[in-house]
Design a protein around this motif. Structure first.
Motif, PDB file in Angstrom:
ATOM      1  N   VAL A 124       0.864  -1.180   0.000  1.00  0.00           N
ATOM      2  CA  VAL A 124       0.000   0.000   0.000  1.00  0.00           C
ATOM      3  C   VAL A 124       0.901   1.231   0.000  1.00  0.00           C
ATOM      4  CG1 VAL A 124      -1.728   1.275   1.317  1.00  0.00           C
ATOM      5  CG2 VAL A 124      -1.862  -1.213   1.162  1.00  0.00           C
ATOM      6  N   GLU A 125       0.627   2.185  -0.895  1.00  0.00           N
ATOM      7  CA  GLU A 125       1.514   3.350  -1.021  1.00  0.00           C
ATOM      8  C   GLU A 125       0.721   4.610  -1.307  1.00  0.00           C
ATOM      9  OE1 GLU A 125       3.005   2.952  -5.540  1.00  0.00           O
ATOM     10  OE2 GLU A 125       3.733   1.359  -4.227  1.00  0.00           O
ATOM     11  N   GLY A 126       1.408   5.752  -1.203  1.00  0.00           N
ATOM     12  CA  GLY A 126       0.803   7.034  -1.567  1.00  0.00           C
ATOM     13  C   GLY A 126      -0.196   7.584  -0.567  1.00  0.00           C
ATOM     14  N   GLU A 127      -0.125   7.135   0.688  1.00  0.00           N
ATOM     15  CA  GLU A 127      -1.055   7.635   1.701  1.00  0.00           C
ATOM     16  C   GLU A 127      -0.477   8.899   2.352  1.00  0.00           C
ATOM     17  OE1 GLU A 127      -3.960   6.356   1.864  1.00  0.00           O
ATOM     18  OE2 GLU A 127      -3.622   4.549   0.709  1.00  0.00           O
ATOM     19  N   ASP A 128      -1.325   9.562   3.168  1.00  0.00           N
ATOM     20  CA  ASP A 128      -0.907  10.881   3.650  1.00  0.00           C
ATOM     21  C   ASP A 128      -1.337  11.204   5.083  1.00  0.00           C
ATOM     22  OD1 ASP A 128       0.769  12.666   2.466  1.00  0.00           O
ATOM     23  OD2 ASP A 128      -0.794  14.044   1.807  1.00  0.00           O
ATOM     24  N   PHE A 148      -0.347   5.861   8.583  1.00  0.00           N
ATOM     25  CA  PHE A 148       1.063   5.535   8.821  1.00  0.00           C
ATOM     26  C   PHE A 148       1.213   4.603  10.026  1.00  0.00           C
ATOM     27  CE2 PHE A 148       1.978   9.926   6.856  1.00  0.00           C
ATOM     28  CZ  PHE A 148       2.032   9.400   5.587  1.00  0.00           C
ATOM     29  N   ASP A 149       0.442   4.864  11.081  1.00  0.00           N
ATOM     30  CA  ASP A 149       0.469   3.990  12.265  1.00  0.00           C
ATOM     31  C   ASP A 149      -0.033   2.587  11.914  1.00  0.00           C
ATOM     32  OD1 ASP A 149       1.535   5.850  14.022  1.00  0.00           O
ATOM     33  OD2 ASP A 149      -0.428   6.595  14.681  1.00  0.00           O
ATOM     34  N   GLU A 150      -1.102   2.536  11.106  1.00  0.00           N
ATOM     35  CA  GLU A 150      -1.657   1.231  10.703  1.00  0.00           C
ATOM     36  C   GLU A 150      -0.663   0.468   9.828  1.00  0.00           C
ATOM     37  OE1 GLU A 150      -5.280   2.360   8.790  1.00  0.00           O
ATOM     38  OE2 GLU A 150      -6.341   2.772  10.680  1.00  0.00           O
ATOM     39  N   THR A 151       0.014   1.191   8.925  1.00  0.00           N
ATOM     40  CA  THR A 151       1.008   0.538   8.058  1.00  0.00           C
ATOM     41  C   THR A 151       2.184   0.031   8.881  1.00  0.00           C
ATOM     42  OG1 THR A 151       0.386   1.934   6.188  1.00  0.00           O
ATOM     43  CG2 THR A 151       2.530   0.874   6.055  1.00  0.00           C
ATOM     44  N   CYS A 152       2.622   0.829   9.840  1.00  0.00           N
ATOM     45  CA  CYS A 152       3.703   0.402  10.741  1.00  0.00           C
ATOM     46  C   CYS A 152       3.316  -0.896  11.456  1.00  0.00           C
ATOM     47  CB  CYS A 152       3.993   1.509  11.751  1.00  0.00           C
ATOM     48  SG  CYS A 152       5.247   1.093  12.979  1.00  0.00           S
ATOM     49  N   ALA A 153       2.091  -0.948  11.954  1.00  0.00           N
ATOM     50  CA  ALA A 153       1.604  -2.147  12.655  1.00  0.00           C
ATOM     51  C   ALA A 153       1.562  -3.345  11.706  1.00  0.00           C
ATOM     52  CB  ALA A 153       0.218  -1.886  13.237  1.00  0.00           C
ATOM     53  N   GLY A 193       5.751   4.524   3.430  1.00  0.00           N
ATOM     54  CA  GLY A 193       4.605   3.823   4.016  1.00  0.00           C
ATOM     55  C   GLY A 193       4.326   4.297   5.434  1.00  0.00           C
ATOM     56  N   ILE A 194       5.351   4.894   6.074  1.00  0.00           N
ATOM     57  CA  ILE A 194       5.196   5.303   7.478  1.00  0.00           C
ATOM     58  C   ILE A 194       5.443   6.796   7.688  1.00  0.00           C
ATOM     59  CG2 ILE A 194       5.752   3.009   8.403  1.00  0.00           C
ATOM     60  CD1 ILE A 194       8.621   4.150   8.990  1.00  0.00           C
ATOM     61  N   GLY A 195       5.578   7.551   6.583  1.00  0.00           N
ATOM     62  CA  GLY A 195       5.817   8.989   6.691  1.00  0.00           C
ATOM     63  C   GLY A 195       5.412   9.717   5.424  1.00  0.00           C
ATOM     64  N   ARG A 196       5.103  10.988   5.570  1.00  0.00           N
ATOM     65  CA  ARG A 196       4.581  11.785   4.466  1.00  0.00           C
ATOM     66  C   ARG A 196       5.685  12.162   3.471  1.00  0.00           C
ATOM     67  NH1 ARG A 196       3.350  17.255   4.309  1.00  0.00           N
ATOM     68  NH2 ARG A 196       4.172  17.472   6.425  1.00  0.00           N
ATOM     69  N   PHE A 197       5.407  11.925   2.185  1.00  0.00           N
ATOM     70  CA  PHE A 197       6.372  12.189   1.121  1.00  0.00           C
ATOM     71  C   PHE A 197       6.857  13.640   1.163  1.00  0.00           C
ATOM     72  CE2 PHE A 197       8.132  13.013  -2.985  1.00  0.00           C
ATOM     73  CZ  PHE A 197       8.550  11.794  -3.502  1.00  0.00           C
ATOM     74  N   ALA A 198       5.930  14.586   1.270  1.00  0.00           N
ATOM     75  CA  ALA A 198       6.294  16.007   1.236  1.00  0.00           C
ATOM     76  C   ALA A 198       7.208  16.390   2.401  1.00  0.00           C
ATOM     77  CB  ALA A 198       5.036  16.875   1.242  1.00  0.00           C
ATOM     78  N   ARG A 237       8.601   5.223  14.299  1.00  0.00           N
ATOM     79  CA  ARG A 237       8.009   4.058  13.607  1.00  0.00           C
ATOM     80  C   ARG A 237       9.107   3.201  12.973  1.00  0.00           C
ATOM     81  NH1 ARG A 237       4.502   8.262  11.168  1.00  0.00           N
ATOM     82  NH2 ARG A 237       2.701   8.481  12.560  1.00  0.00           N
ATOM     83  N   CYS A 238      10.052   3.881  12.321  1.00  0.00           N
ATOM     84  CA  CYS A 238      11.152   3.173  11.668  1.00  0.00           C
ATOM     85  C   CYS A 238      11.937   2.349  12.695  1.00  0.00           C
ATOM     86  CB  CYS A 238      12.066   4.187  10.971  1.00  0.00           C
ATOM     87  SG  CYS A 238      13.410   3.452  10.039  1.00  0.00           S
ATOM     88  N   GLU A 239      12.233   2.978  13.837  1.00  0.00           N
ATOM     89  CA  GLU A 239      12.993   2.259  14.865  1.00  0.00           C
ATOM     90  C   GLU A 239      12.183   1.109  15.463  1.00  0.00           C
ATOM     91  OE1 GLU A 239      15.789   2.777  18.763  1.00  0.00           O
ATOM     92  OE2 GLU A 239      15.455   4.472  17.434  1.00  0.00           O
ATOM     93  N   LYS A 240      10.900   1.313  15.644  1.00  0.00           N
ATOM     94  CA  LYS A 240      10.038   0.249  16.195  1.00  0.00           C
ATOM     95  C   LYS A 240      10.056  -0.979  15.279  1.00  0.00           C
ATOM     96  CE  LYS A 240       5.347  -0.431  18.030  1.00  0.00           C
ATOM     97  NZ  LYS A 240       3.983   0.155  18.111  1.00  0.00           N
ATOM     98  N   ILE A 241       9.974  -0.730  13.971  1.00  0.00           N
ATOM     99  CA  ILE A 241      10.008  -1.825  12.990  1.00  0.00           C
ATOM    100  C   ILE A 241      11.349  -2.547  13.047  1.00  0.00           C
ATOM    101  CG2 ILE A 241      10.100  -2.308  10.503  1.00  0.00           C
ATOM    102  CD1 ILE A 241       8.022   0.050  10.194  1.00  0.00           C
ATOM    103  N   CYS A 242      12.445  -1.774  13.005  1.00  0.00           N
ATOM    104  CA  CYS A 242      13.779  -2.376  12.975  1.00  0.00           C
ATOM    105  C   CYS A 242      14.133  -3.054  14.289  1.00  0.00           C
ATOM    106  CB  CYS A 242      14.824  -1.327  12.593  1.00  0.00           C
ATOM    107  SG  CYS A 242      14.641  -0.723  10.905  1.00  0.00           S
TER     108      CYS A 242
END
Length: 394
Positions: A100-104, A109-114, A138-143, A168-173
């Motif tokens: 899933v991509e292109g969300e804002d 982002f929290d749901e994708t992280c989970a 997937g976990i942060g805004r492109f802009a 989120r990145c650290e939680k995943i890793c």
């Protein structure tokens, strides 16, 4: 399966390549690649399909039974089980890829992280899923990432937002580290990539001290990425962590060239395919020369590069199944590489994308376009399938 350490793969062996496919599946794949080879699916298909989906026409069933089934594992992790088992029968691992991509929105982002964490938990203790993957967008805004790359000052609210992206990145890793499940951070567009690279290096510093957990992705169709990878190796060596290198040619060429032209800066893309191939193969040589300090995932559908890596391992007397070397291809493509490499005891894994059909459509159309734009890819797939159909006398 012949596990002879010196057995070299034969990429023309269609019996091994399609062993997991029934006659019906093989015939369906043949007609699908015939469709992909026509301009309809790649040029006219995306706008028509998106229009139909947006107005609620019931075409999801047709999509799921054709292009989705070829290139995706399912709409959920559980639906991917069939693909996971089928790949494993041929000795090929699965990389669960929530596409899933292109969300804002922060909630998304929290749901994708989970969901990414769920892929790690699904992989925990299952040798059939040796690696996982995620995208920073997937976990942060492109802009927001774009602003950081441009070295623009963040507002207080944006700084809080970026702190959440890093968390989120650290939680995943960290979950990947705790479960001992390696995870790759995918590459994206050049105008957000510096921020992604910094995050990836930070995660490697934290989690790659003892074993390979985090990989960053290097797109070798960029003329600067071979030098970047070598520089990152020196950083890793000095700091005492293993550098994780997923190497690909790249996925955003047309977009990159167009933006560079419109905004008047030099294109980051190599001048031609030969230059991309040269840097990709040079990166393989460099990584194999430092195989104890660098772990590689060679993401490629290129037979010459795949064969080169097998020769390099042979030359250095490195075991086919060395834990620092993986080959990777996409589900539904280049089975002649994946299954013949696995048959020769190399570590191989397929990207198995999944997610709701509507959300995964951008990914699917990129795959169709990739098959059409890569010189001879569709013809190669069709030719191999035809040979196997003939071998089976059907």
């Amino acid at each position: 399966m012949d596990l002879s350490p010196n057995k070299q793969p034969n990429f023309d062996n269609t019996e091994v390549a399609f062993r997991q496919k029934s006659n019906a599946e093989l015939k369906k794949a043949y007609w699908l690649f015939k469709m992909i080879g026509s301009n309809f699916l790649t040029k006219v298909g995306p706008p028509i399909t998106n229009f139909f989906l947006n107005i609620g026409l019931p075409i999801q069933g047709a999509i799921k039974a054709t292009i989705f089934q070829q290139f995706c594992g399912g709409e959920t992790i559980a639906e991917c089980d069939k693909a996971i088992v089928q790949l494993d029968k041929g000795g090929v691992g699965t990389i669960l890829d929530y596409s899933v991509e292109g969300e804002d929105e922060e909630q998304v982002f929290d749901e994708t992280c989970a969901e990414i964490i769920r892929t790690i938990l699904r992989a925990d203790g299952d040798v059939k899923i040796p690696i996982t993957v995620f995208k920073i967008t997937g976990i942060g805004r492109f802009a927001l990432l774009q602003k950081l790359d441009a070295k623009e000052a963040l507002s207080d609210a944006e700084q809080v937002e970026f702190d959440k992206v890093k968390a989120r990145c650290e939680k995943i890793c960290r979950t990947a580290f705790e479960k001992r499940v390696p995870i790759m951070i995918d590459a994206e567009e050049t105008w957000i990539q510096d921020t992604i690279d910094e995050l990836a290096l930070d995660m490697m510093r934290k989690f790659n001290q003892e074993r390979i957990i985090v990989y960053n992705t290097y797109q070798l169709y960029r003329h600067d990425k071979l030098a970047d990878m070598k520089a990152d190796h020196l950083i890793a060596k000095a700091a005492g962590f293993i550098l994780g290198v997923k190497m690909v040619r790249g996925a955003y060429m047309e977009k990159e060239r167009k933006r560079a032209e419109e905004m008047g800066y030099p294109s980051p893309i190599q001048p031609d395919k030969a230059a991309s191939d040269r840097d990709y193969n040079d990166s393989l040589r460099y990584c194999v020369d430092h195989i104890e300090e660098i772990a590689i995932v060679a993401g490629t559908h290129n037979e010459e590069s795949s064969r080169l890596l097998t020769y390099l391992l042979e030359e250095k007397n490195i075991p086919h199944n060395h834990p620092h070397v993986y080959f990777a291809q996409l589900l539904g493509m280049s089975d002649n590489l994946s299954f013949n490499l696995a048959d020769s005891n190399y570590n191989v894994a397929k990207y198995v994308p999944y997610g709701p059909i509507k959300a995964v459509m951008p990914y699917l159309f990129r795959r169709a376009q990739e098959n059409t734009s890569v010189a001879g890819q569709t013809g190669r797939e069709l030719g191999l399938i035809q040979r196997e159909l003939k071998r089976r006398a059907i």
